[in-house]
Design an enzyme around this catalytic site. Sequence first.
Site, mmCIF file in Angstrom:
data_model
loop_
_atom_site.group_PDB
_atom_site.id
_atom_site.type_symbol
_atom_site.label_atom_id
_atom_site.label_comp_id
_atom_site.label_asym_id
_atom_site.label_seq_id
_atom_site.Cartn_x
_atom_site.Cartn_y
_atom_site.Cartn_z
ATOM 1 N N GLU A 189 54.245 65.920 -1.871
ATOM 2 C CA GLU A 189 55.062 66.821 -1.066
ATOM 3 C C GLU A 189 54.423 67.018 0.303
ATOM 4 O O GLU A 189 53.191 67.106 0.410
ATOM 5 C CB GLU A 189 55.212 68.175 -1.779
ATOM 6 C CG GLU A 189 55.909 68.061 -3.128
ATOM 7 C CD GLU A 189 56.078 69.406 -3.818
ATOM 8 O OE1 GLU A 189 55.567 70.415 -3.276
ATOM 9 O OE2 GLU A 189 56.710 69.454 -4.895
ATOM 10 N N HIS B 104 60.851 72.359 -3.163
ATOM 11 C CA HIS B 104 59.955 73.209 -3.958
ATOM 12 C C HIS B 104 60.205 74.691 -3.656
ATOM 13 O O HIS B 104 59.296 75.434 -3.299
ATOM 14 C CB HIS B 104 58.487 72.856 -3.668
ATOM 15 C CG HIS B 104 57.561 73.251 -4.781
ATOM 16 N ND1 HIS B 104 56.406 72.573 -5.059
ATOM 17 C CD2 HIS B 104 57.614 74.267 -5.698
ATOM 18 C CE1 HIS B 104 55.773 73.134 -6.082
ATOM 19 N NE2 HIS B 104 56.497 74.163 -6.492
#
Length: 449
Positions: free
Chosen positions: A321, A344
């Site tokens: 990420e 997220h």
Amino acid sequence: MPSTNSTPVQSIATATNPITAGPALIPAEGSTAAPIMTRERQGSVGSAATKKAKVLKPFNTANIKILLLENVNETAVSALRDQGYQVETYAKALGEDDLIDKIKDVHCIGIRSKTKLTKKVLDAAEKLGVIGCFCIGTNQVDLEHAASKGIAVFNSPFSNSRSVAELVIAEIVLLSRQLGDRNKEMHQGIWSKVSANCYEIRGKTLGIVGYGHIGSQLSVLAESMGMRVLFYDVVPLMPLGTSKQVHSLSDLLTEADFVTLHVPETEDTKNMIGELELNQMKQGSFLINASRGTIVQIPALAKALRSGHLGGAAVDVFPKEPAANGKFFESELIGCPNTLLTPHIGGSTEEAQSMIGVEVSQAFIKFIYNGTSIETSIRLCYTHANVPGVLLRITNILADHNVDKQFSDSKGKIAYLMADISDVTAEQIQDIYRRVSETPTNIVTRVLY
């Protein structure tokens, strides 16, 4: 796969809660004293032995430095500043070099999911006593190395459970109606009114992998919307409502219309959903992952979506990420049909972040101040290597003193002892500290008084 029931994680050298166990933290500014916790007061016993090599002194709250990263909620910042601590905040995660520079003289650090507290970073933290994870997971922290240094680690496993459960409910509805694709088409000026492969969720089967805090809340919400709920967990659990536990992951995958994942990242759960597991899922079924990015093999999921075997997917977490907001995201899932991709944000609601801020900041404060205010009493907190003979050695050191209470526990190679000792003079406190800290098994010796 380990049990999916999340509990507060801490990696001080003990299985006890570091907040209630209360290891001391911080020496007086400019002192070579052992870490110590107490409220500042007149006539402190630490001031009576200034000629000793290591002088125990009470701390001033203004000397305590706390570093908060990744835009930790203002409730936490305010609570900590109200205590008089020095609080430095950053809106983003810091790179390793910057983090090493910042953490050198920090006593407490608060992070979320993007900050990586590696062995290299922790070795640079000369004064660090506690790490607070303002999130559920602690996989961003080298827990074993933190334990070896006597650094407590705790998280916030409950506060965002409702937010994640609500996001999953929303995604179930969005996927069943293909609303992600319809929304994208409308923004492109395309009118596509269709009903093929669009369904109500009432009467459909939801399969929950991991029946912990999030999974069990999700179970209740889904049943209230008319869904049938099955769940799989590695330990037998009491179902809520009319949900039922199945014996194996395969049983769940073959029967569920929607499969949602809520497990921690462990060696057993990494890559637990791959091509084999996806092929076991029903034709046209849906997969949702709001747990950890390493749980699902992304190439296999992309293949199942593009082939039409799966009817859609919602993914909120990814193996890699970006460390900051911006146009940095890359994934094989981009462009897959009926696929919802979110950055997220499962626990990213105002309510969840506020509750996490309160929970973790109060844990910081309790950890820092936990001790007794009786001047002739101390609490000895001894983190040590878990080898035979240690308790005998400490018992011999304390044999001539009045030990009111003693507690010990261990976790792997690390062990922890706490002893409350009364009727001790300043000179005796210094002697106890010196003798205990000089034992060959010592990791961290702290005194609260």
